[in-house]
Motif scaffolding. Structure first.
Motif, PDB file in Angstrom:
ATOM      1  N   PRO A   1       1.275  -1.457  -0.086  1.00  0.00           N
ATOM      2  CA  PRO A   1       0.102  -0.161   0.316  1.00  0.00           C
ATOM      3  C   PRO A   1       0.802   1.316   0.177  1.00  0.00           C
ATOM      4  O   PRO A   1       1.763   1.446   0.358  1.00  0.00           O
ATOM      5  N   PRO A   2       0.621   2.280  -0.497  1.00  0.00           N
ATOM      6  CA  PRO A   2       1.302   3.595  -1.101  1.00  0.00           C
ATOM      7  C   PRO A   2       1.139   4.398   0.960  1.00  0.00           C
ATOM      8  O   PRO A   2       2.811   5.332   0.662  1.00  0.00           O
ATOM      9  N   GLY A   3       0.334   4.152   1.867  1.00  0.00           N
ATOM     10  CA  GLY A   3       0.177   4.817   2.864  1.00  0.00           C
ATOM     11  C   GLY A   3       1.630   3.420   4.014  1.00  0.00           C
ATOM     12  O   GLY A   3       2.176   4.430   4.421  1.00  0.00           O
ATOM     13  N   GLU A   4       2.080   3.315   2.993  1.00  0.00           N
ATOM     14  CA  GLU A   4       3.629   2.830   3.879  1.00  0.00           C
ATOM     15  C   GLU A   4       4.778   3.532   2.847  1.00  0.00           C
ATOM     16  O   GLU A   4       6.344   2.908   4.291  1.00  0.00           O
ATOM     17  N   LEU A   5       4.677   4.100   2.328  1.00  0.00           N
ATOM     18  CA  LEU A   5       5.666   5.122   2.045  1.00  0.00           C
ATOM     19  C   LEU A   5       6.107   5.976   2.847  1.00  0.00           C
ATOM     20  O   LEU A   5       4.818   7.356   2.983  1.00  0.00           O
ATOM     21  N   PRO A   6       6.727   6.892   2.747  1.00  0.00           N
ATOM     22  CA  PRO A   6       6.961   7.908   3.773  1.00  0.00           C
ATOM     23  C   PRO A   6       6.530   9.226   2.761  1.00  0.00           C
ATOM     24  O   PRO A   6       7.897   9.247   1.079  1.00  0.00           O
ATOM     25  N   ALA A   7       5.815  10.344   2.479  1.00  0.00           N
ATOM     26  CA  ALA A   7       5.078  11.192   1.391  1.00  0.00           C
ATOM     27  C   ALA A   7       4.443  11.813   2.355  1.00  0.00           C
ATOM     28  O   ALA A   7       4.105  12.179   3.474  1.00  0.00           O
TER      29      ALA A   7
END
Length: 231
Positions: free
Chosen positions: A170-176
Motif C-alpha cells: 500500500p502507498p501508505g507504507e511510503l514516507p510521503a
C-alpha cells in the motif's frame, strides 16, 4: 543538499519545472526535472503507464541518485508512487503535488467519469489532447502563465491513462507528503485518504490552483525543501 527528481503531470515535460528547479538550485539542492516518454521532447515514443514508471526508475539509476525526493504532479503521481517502491533505499520521500495516488489494479482514469476522456483519446490517435486556455481559468494563473502552459503542452499518450497500476504494498507504507492545491478542490483524492491516516504521510495545502509550479514556484520550492526535511 537534497536531490529532487521532478515529474510533471499530463501534457507537460521537464520544462514545466524550470522556475521551481531554479529556486531549489539557488538553495543549494540538486534538481532533476524529467520528461516522460511520449511527451514534450520525447513525442513519438510509444508509452504506457509502466513505461513511465520505468522512465523514473531509469533516471534514478542513470543519475546515480540516492536519498532522493521524488515529486509527482497530477497524473505523474501514479507512476511516481509505483516507482517509489521500486527504487527502495534510494528513496527519501515522495511528494504528491495535487496528484493522483496509485491504486493496485486501477488506472489513472478509474474512479471518475472518464467516458469523454476515453472518447477523446480514441478520436486523437491514442492521445489525450491538451486543454485550451479557457480550461485553466480559476486556477490562480496569470494570462502570461496560461499562455506558457498552453504553448508548451503536448498530447498525452492514452495508454498511460488506461493501464492499471502495479503495487507490491500500500502507498501508505511510503514516507510521503501530499500537497493539496485548494483552488482545485479542498480534499485530496479518495485514494489518499487512508495513506494520510498512516502516520507516514503529511498533508500540506497551497492557496493556489492545480499547476503551482507556474502559479507559485517559490512557495512550492519551499514546501518541497521542508518536505524533504520531514517538516
Amino acid at each position: 543538499m537534497t536531490r529532487f527528481l521532478l515529474v510533471a503531470g499530463a501534457w507537460l515535460g521537464a520544462w514545466a519545472w524550470d522556475e521551481v528547479a531554479a529556486e531549489l538550485r539557488t538553495a543549494g539542492h540538486e534538481a532533476h526535472p524529467l520528461t516522460l516518454s511520449g511527451l514534450a521532447g520525447k513525442q513519438g515514443v510509444p508509452a504506457g503507464q509502466q513505461t513511465h514508471v520505468q522512465d523514473i526508475v531509469d533516471e534514478v539509476e542513470r543519475s546515480g541518485l540516492r536519498d532522493v525526493v521524488l515529486v509527482g504532479h497530477s497524473y505523474a503521481g501514479v507512476p511516481a508512487g509505483q516507482a517509489a517502491e521500486r527504487i527502495g533505499d534510494r528513496l527519501r520521500r515522495v511528494v504528491f503535488v495535487d496528484a493522483a495516488v496509485p491504486v493496485d489494479g486501477e488506472s489513472f482514469l478509474s474512479g471518475w467519469p472518464s467516458e469523454d476522456v476515453r472518447r477523446s483519446i480514441d478520436e486523437h490517435d491514442g492521445h489525450w489532447p491538451p486543454p485550451t486556455a479557457d480550461d485553466y481559468a480559476g486556477q490562480g494563473l496569470t494570462d502570461e502563465q496560461i499562455a506558457r502552459v498552453v504553448g508548451g503542452a503536448t498530447p498525452h499518450p492514452g495508454p498511460s491513462l488506461t493501464e492499471p497500476a502495479v503495487l507490491r504494498r500500500p502507498p501508505g507504507e511510503l514516507p510521503a507528503t501530499y500537497v493539496k492545491c485548494l483552488l482545485d478542490g479542498e480534499e485530496p483524492p479518495p485514494a489518499a485518504a487512508e495513506p494520510l491516516k498512516s502516520g507516514k504521510w503529511e498533508l500540506v495545502t497551497m492557496d493556489t490552483g492545480h499547476w503551482p509550479m507556474f502559479s507559485r514556484p517559490r512557495e512550492l520550492a519551499r514546501i518541497l525543501h521542508e518536505a524533504a526535511d520531514g517538516r
